[in-house]
Write an enzyme that holds these catalytic residues in place. Structure first.
Site, mmCIF file in Angstrom:
data_model
loop_
_atom_site.group_PDB
_atom_site.id
_atom_site.type_symbol
_atom_site.label_atom_id
_atom_site.label_comp_id
_atom_site.label_asym_id
_atom_site.label_seq_id
_atom_site.Cartn_x
_atom_site.Cartn_y
_atom_site.Cartn_z
ATOM 1 N N GLY A 8 37.808 43.059 38.033
ATOM 2 C CA GLY A 8 38.731 42.891 36.913
ATOM 3 C C GLY A 8 39.941 42.135 37.416
ATOM 4 O O GLY A 8 40.740 42.676 38.184
ATOM 5 N N GLY A 10 42.358 40.823 35.598
ATOM 6 C CA GLY A 10 43.367 40.721 34.547
ATOM 7 C C GLY A 10 44.746 40.939 35.154
ATOM 8 O O GLY A 10 44.970 40.686 36.343
ATOM 9 N N GLY A 13 44.620 43.752 38.079
ATOM 10 C CA GLY A 13 43.803 43.330 39.220
ATOM 11 C C GLY A 13 44.409 42.145 39.956
ATOM 12 O O GLY A 13 44.463 42.127 41.193
ATOM 13 N N ASP A 32 35.317 38.968 38.033
ATOM 14 C CA ASP A 32 35.554 39.130 36.596
ATOM 15 C C ASP A 32 34.375 38.523 35.836
ATOM 16 O O ASP A 32 33.523 37.860 36.428
ATOM 17 C CB ASP A 32 36.873 38.467 36.183
ATOM 18 C CG ASP A 32 37.495 39.132 34.951
ATOM 19 O OD1 ASP A 32 38.570 39.748 35.066
ATOM 20 O OD2 ASP A 32 36.900 39.036 33.846
ATOM 21 N N ARG A 80 45.848 49.363 27.153
ATOM 22 C CA ARG A 80 46.361 49.881 25.883
ATOM 23 C C ARG A 80 47.235 48.843 25.210
ATOM 24 O O ARG A 80 47.855 48.013 25.871
ATOM 25 C CB ARG A 80 47.268 51.094 26.165
ATOM 26 C CG ARG A 80 46.529 52.347 26.395
ATOM 27 C CD ARG A 80 47.468 53.529 26.352
ATOM 28 N NE ARG A 80 48.440 53.551 27.438
ATOM 29 C CZ ARG A 80 49.484 54.366 27.480
ATOM 30 N NH1 ARG A 80 49.717 55.197 26.491
ATOM 31 N NH2 ARG A 80 50.306 54.355 28.505
ATOM 32 N N ARG A 86 45.820 56.464 26.066
ATOM 33 C CA ARG A 86 44.842 56.084 27.094
ATOM 34 C C ARG A 86 43.442 56.563 26.687
ATOM 35 O O ARG A 86 42.453 55.918 26.970
ATOM 36 C CB ARG A 86 45.238 56.670 28.454
ATOM 37 C CG ARG A 86 46.493 56.025 29.032
ATOM 38 C CD ARG A 86 46.824 56.567 30.415
ATOM 39 N NE ARG A 86 48.018 55.949 30.974
ATOM 40 C CZ ARG A 86 49.248 56.419 30.826
ATOM 41 N NH1 ARG A 86 49.459 57.511 30.147
ATOM 42 N NH2 ARG A 86 50.272 55.787 31.386
ATOM 43 N N VAL A 116 41.181 52.502 38.703
ATOM 44 C CA VAL A 116 42.477 52.269 38.059
ATOM 45 C C VAL A 116 42.330 52.217 36.525
ATOM 46 O O VAL A 116 43.260 52.504 35.781
ATOM 47 C CB VAL A 116 43.116 50.956 38.573
ATOM 48 C CG1 VAL A 116 44.487 50.707 37.949
ATOM 49 C CG2 VAL A 116 43.241 50.972 40.093
ATOM 50 N N ASN A 118 41.792 52.963 32.748
ATOM 51 C CA ASN A 118 42.138 54.147 31.941
ATOM 52 C C ASN A 118 41.088 54.457 30.875
ATOM 53 O O ASN A 118 40.371 53.550 30.467
ATOM 54 C CB ASN A 118 43.489 53.900 31.260
ATOM 55 C CG ASN A 118 44.633 54.283 32.166
ATOM 56 O OD1 ASN A 118 44.652 55.378 32.716
ATOM 57 N ND2 ASN A 118 45.575 53.363 32.337
ATOM 58 N N HIS A 173 46.807 61.628 34.251
ATOM 59 C CA HIS A 173 47.602 60.416 34.015
ATOM 60 C C HIS A 173 47.736 60.243 32.507
ATOM 61 O O HIS A 173 46.943 59.577 31.871
ATOM 62 C CB HIS A 173 46.881 59.224 34.648
ATOM 63 C CG HIS A 173 47.688 57.962 34.597
ATOM 64 N ND1 HIS A 173 49.017 57.906 34.925
ATOM 65 C CD2 HIS A 173 47.339 56.692 34.270
ATOM 66 C CE1 HIS A 173 49.442 56.655 34.805
ATOM 67 N NE2 HIS A 173 48.445 55.902 34.399
HETATM 68 N N1 APR Z 1 33.273 43.263 34.955
HETATM 69 C C1 APR Z 1 34.345 42.651 35.481
HETATM 70 N N2 APR Z 1 35.490 42.451 34.798
HETATM 71 C C2 APR Z 1 35.544 42.870 33.534
HETATM 72 C C3 APR Z 1 34.454 43.518 32.898
HETATM 73 C C4 APR Z 1 33.283 43.715 33.683
HETATM 74 N N3 APR Z 1 32.202 44.322 33.177
HETATM 75 N N4 APR Z 1 34.843 43.814 31.651
HETATM 76 C C5 APR Z 1 36.093 43.378 31.488
HETATM 77 N N5 APR Z 1 36.536 42.801 32.612
HETATM 78 C C6 APR Z 1 37.828 42.165 32.905
HETATM 79 C C7 APR Z 1 38.385 41.336 31.743
HETATM 80 O O1 APR Z 1 37.729 40.070 31.644
HETATM 81 C C8 APR Z 1 39.851 41.215 32.161
HETATM 82 O O2 APR Z 1 40.105 40.069 32.943
HETATM 83 O O3 APR Z 1 38.824 43.148 33.122
HETATM 84 C C9 APR Z 1 40.086 42.477 32.997
HETATM 85 C C10 APR Z 1 41.093 43.431 32.381
HETATM 86 O O4 APR Z 1 42.324 42.792 32.417
HETATM 87 P P1 APR Z 1 43.456 42.984 31.313
HETATM 88 O O5 APR Z 1 42.867 42.881 29.963
HETATM 89 O O6 APR Z 1 44.603 42.097 31.683
HETATM 90 O O7 APR Z 1 43.875 44.522 31.513
HETATM 91 P P2 APR Z 1 44.879 45.119 32.633
HETATM 92 O O8 APR Z 1 46.246 45.159 32.099
HETATM 93 O O9 APR Z 1 44.619 44.454 33.929
HETATM 94 O O10 APR Z 1 44.366 46.625 32.695
HETATM 95 C C11 APR Z 1 43.072 46.932 33.180
HETATM 96 O O11 APR Z 1 43.767 48.998 34.181
HETATM 97 O O12 APR Z 1 45.789 50.134 34.133
HETATM 98 C C12 APR Z 1 44.518 50.020 33.556
HETATM 99 O O13 APR Z 1 44.865 50.741 31.259
HETATM 100 C C13 APR Z 1 44.568 49.647 32.096
HETATM 101 O O14 APR Z 1 42.272 50.147 31.619
HETATM 102 C C14 APR Z 1 43.191 49.112 31.875
HETATM 103 C C15 APR Z 1 42.884 48.440 33.208
#
Ligand code: APR
Length: 304
Positions: A8, A10, A13, A32, A80, A86, A116, A118, A173
């Site tokens: 991930g 995002g 990550g 990702d 979220r 969460r 990590v 949620n 959490h």
């Molecule tokens: N494999 C790999 N990556 C994935 C998959 C998967 N199967 N499904 C989704 N993703 C990626 C998305 O493409 C995105 O880039 O996970 C990433 C999530 O990033 P964001 O949407 O920016 O979310 P972020 O703020 O990083 O939070 C991620 O961490 O703190 C927790 O509550 C938060 O559950 C959330 C997680």
């Protein structure tokens, strides 16, 4: 070199990857489902000379690139948005975490897994069941984040350096988290000696709502700087075998009177992962921990 994979790429990550790479804790593989992960990783890699770091950062959509990782951090999933708890993420994110864990089991069977995504404590349970790894090697990052927020607010209120404030935030959490007053000190002095009860209670409430306060300002998505650096702290504690006491969400089998759930408690983190669950006298906060455990239990049951 040590290999750290982050699933991930995002907000959370990518922030964690950037901080870990700056500290040259190892080579980093960012995974990702979107192709942009390759650009993010390359951009990060190209900044490393500024930090004097030889960490390699690569981006990939192929899970086989996590092969033989020492640590795998799971941040894949939905964050979220305003108005969401969460727990609202439970169903969607558990499917994602399951897929991720199948791949971890296949390609990095000896890794230490830091969850990590949620809702944290329940996602830890999913990861634990899906990987089948020893409980020492599957745990969640939450208490480190909640504690760092608590420390920050206390230091700010008192006008002292954050380095003078020690604190542990335990429990689930979520809104039921437990900032433990009797384990909170400023320059070695109990918090009750240096801050009045009303101010401390206000700070505790702010800490519990720390995530939502940021979300409401951001408008979309949730916090990532404090979560990303909290992940880095845990990775560092493991790789440097610090054996430091840090709060983490771990699988309890009798400790703190709880069984069969993941809950935030103090642990000794070292090269083998959770080397000990440390049972401290929480005083009146023990009752709050029990209440928090009930909520986690209910959420875990929902999932089952
Ligand atoms: N494999 C790999 N990556 C994935 C998959 C998967 N199967 N499904 C989704 N993703 C990626 C998305 O493409 C995105 O880039 O996970 C990433 C999530 O990033 P964001 O949407 O920016 O979310 P972020 O703020 O990083 O939070 C991620 O961490 O703190 C927790 O509550 C938060 O559950 C959330 C997680």
């Amino acid at each position: 070199m040590t290999k750290i994979s982050i699933i991930g790429a995002g907000a959370v990550g990518a922030t964690a990857a950037f901080c870990i790479a700056q500290k040259q804790l190892g080579d980093i593989v960012l995974v990702d489902i979107v192709e942009s992960v390759k650009g993010k990783a390359l951009d990060m890699f190209e900044s490393m000379p500024h930090f004097g770091s030889d960490s390699k950062v690569t981006g990939t959509m192929d899970y086989k690139d996590i092969k033989d990782s020492d640590i795998v951090v799971i941040t894949a999933g939905f964050p979220r948005n305003p108005g969401m708890t969460r727990e609202d993420l439970l169903e969607k994110n558990s499917q994602i975490v399951k897929t991720v864990c199948k791949n971890i089991k296949k390609y990095a069977p000896n890794s230490i897994v830091i969850v990590v995504t949620n809702p944290l404590d329940v996602m830890c349970y999913v990861a634990f069941k899906e990987t089948g790894f020893d409980k020492k090697r599957v745990f969640g990052m939450a208490g480190t984040l909640d504690s760092v927020r608590f420390r920050c607010f206390i230091a700010d209120e008192l006008g002292v350096s954050v380095s003078k404030v020690d604190a542990l935030v335990l429990g689930g959490h979520g809104d039921s988290m437990v900032p433990v007053k009797r384990l909170t000190t400023v320059d070695g002095k109990p918090i009750s000696n240096v801050m009045d009860e009303e101010t401390l209670n206000k700070i505790i409430e702010r800490t519990k709502n720390g995530g939502i306060e940021v979300i409401n300002y951001l408008g979309s998505g949730s916090a990532y700087y404090a979560p990303g650096t909290s992940i880095t702290e845990m990775v560092k504690a493991i790789l440097n075998d610090e054996k430091r006491i840090i709060p983490a969400s771990v699988y309890l089998e009798g400790e703190y009177g709880q069984n069969g759930i993941f809950l935030g408690v103090p642990v000794k983190l070292g090269r083998n992962g959770v080397e000990e669950i440390v049972e401290l006298d929480l005083g009146s906060a023990k009752k709050l921990l029990d209440e928090s455990a009930e909520i986690t239990k209910k959420n875990t049951e929902k999932l089952k």
